[in-house]
Design an enzyme around this catalytic site. Sequence first.
Site, PDB file in Angstrom:
ATOM      1  CB  SER A 188       0.578   1.368  -3.566  1.00  0.00           C
ATOM      2  OG  SER A 188       0.553   0.543  -2.430  1.00  0.00           O
ATOM      3  CG  ASP A 346       6.832   2.306   1.341  1.00  0.00           C
ATOM      4  OD1 ASP A 346       6.089   1.511   1.950  1.00  0.00           O
ATOM      5  OD2 ASP A 346       6.741   2.512   0.110  1.00  0.00           O
ATOM      6  CG  HIS A 376       3.112   3.119   1.096  1.00  0.00           C
ATOM      7  ND1 HIS A 376       3.748   2.462   0.064  1.00  0.00           N
ATOM      8  CD2 HIS A 376       1.785   2.957   0.867  1.00  0.00           C
ATOM      9  CE1 HIS A 376       2.859   1.922  -0.728  1.00  0.00           C
ATOM     10  NE2 HIS A 376       1.652   2.208  -0.273  1.00  0.00           N
TER      11      HIS A 376
END
Length: 406
Positions: A188, A346, A376
């Site tokens: 991320s 996501d 995610h």
Amino acid sequence: MKLRLAGAVLLLVVAYYVYLPLPRGVCEPWKLMLLDALFRSFMRASDVAHALGICHRVHLLNRVVSLVEVIEARSCSTINVTDSELGGVPARVFQPKGEKTLKRGIIYFHGGGWALGSARMRSYDRLCRKMAEDLDAVVVSVDYRLAPEAVFPDQYHDAMAASRTFLSPPVLERYSIDPQRVCVSGDSAGGNLAAAVAQTFSTDDSLKVKFKLQALIYPVLQALDFHTPSYQQNQAVPILYRPIMARFWLQYLGADAALEPLLLANNHSSLDEPGMSAENRAKLNWTTLLPAESRKHFRPVVRKAGLPGLVRRVPGLTDVRAAPLLAEQDVLGRTPKAYVMTCEFDVLRDDGLMYVRRLRDAGVAVTSDHYEDGFHGCMVFASLPVMSRVGQRSMNGYIHWLNQNL
């Protein structure tokens, strides 16, 4: 009777709060709903505390993380775990015990929107411990500074300082790391930092040791288009909602939170925005960079008129150190062999897929590892208490790729 009725009403209220319509194909939807209900509760509590002036919303969230997730460095029979520093940046080091043969080396940056999380969290401790054990590798998990106290480029500078020290001869020698087998990785926001470090180091000819690999886990790579197909498709899919990602970006770039609606409407990349060059538009033109199966039926959202000058007010929006997707082709071409994980459900899916395409166009060997039932953050939920099946598959796939290529 009254007690039963009250219990039934309470159960209905809880079910109503927890239930969330999810797209077909999401792995173990009820687990994701429960996770989302928990996260929503903490987010709403933090918003209330922020509005009342009790504390910044991020501080409350990180306090909860510290209470629930942060653990001490504990060694085991196979891995020595210590808290240390790299280039003045706190880090947790996972070092295999036993033979003093040269090991593989991985530097890892955790996710959390540049504002949340820690290398000392149980989920990241487990991930890095497993990597160290399965790969017989030294893994260094970095605790870079967080927003709102630190804003761009502070996190980037921490990542650079830690990485430069990690690659230095004294550190490589101290931990018995093979200089030919080193990797930069992260998930991320940490994937963003890993990509930025890989780009910067690729053009630094003063470095004697460079990364062999870059491994990016559902990375966030741009903030100029909040209407890519994945942002449109997954805007209401947990655990990363579209407005939350815009909020993370504004916090990271030290910008006014009131700009959130403008970002969400793509006003900052309107056709009358002087800070948006034709070159940058081409670098994130998903109509040409994404495969048809990802574009689907979605249409670009390009405003003819927005708020001219917004990019000048928030220069980090087009700074390649914050938005690695905007890198020049010749810079991308010098970066190491890559692994990019993406998840279908996501909002950041297309950031990763566009980066895969741009890297390949630049001549870089890339493995695109896409999880059709993933969401995610799934990889850090691979272990207890969630035990996400797609999280376990994605973690195993990631470690398998490292084992085959590092």
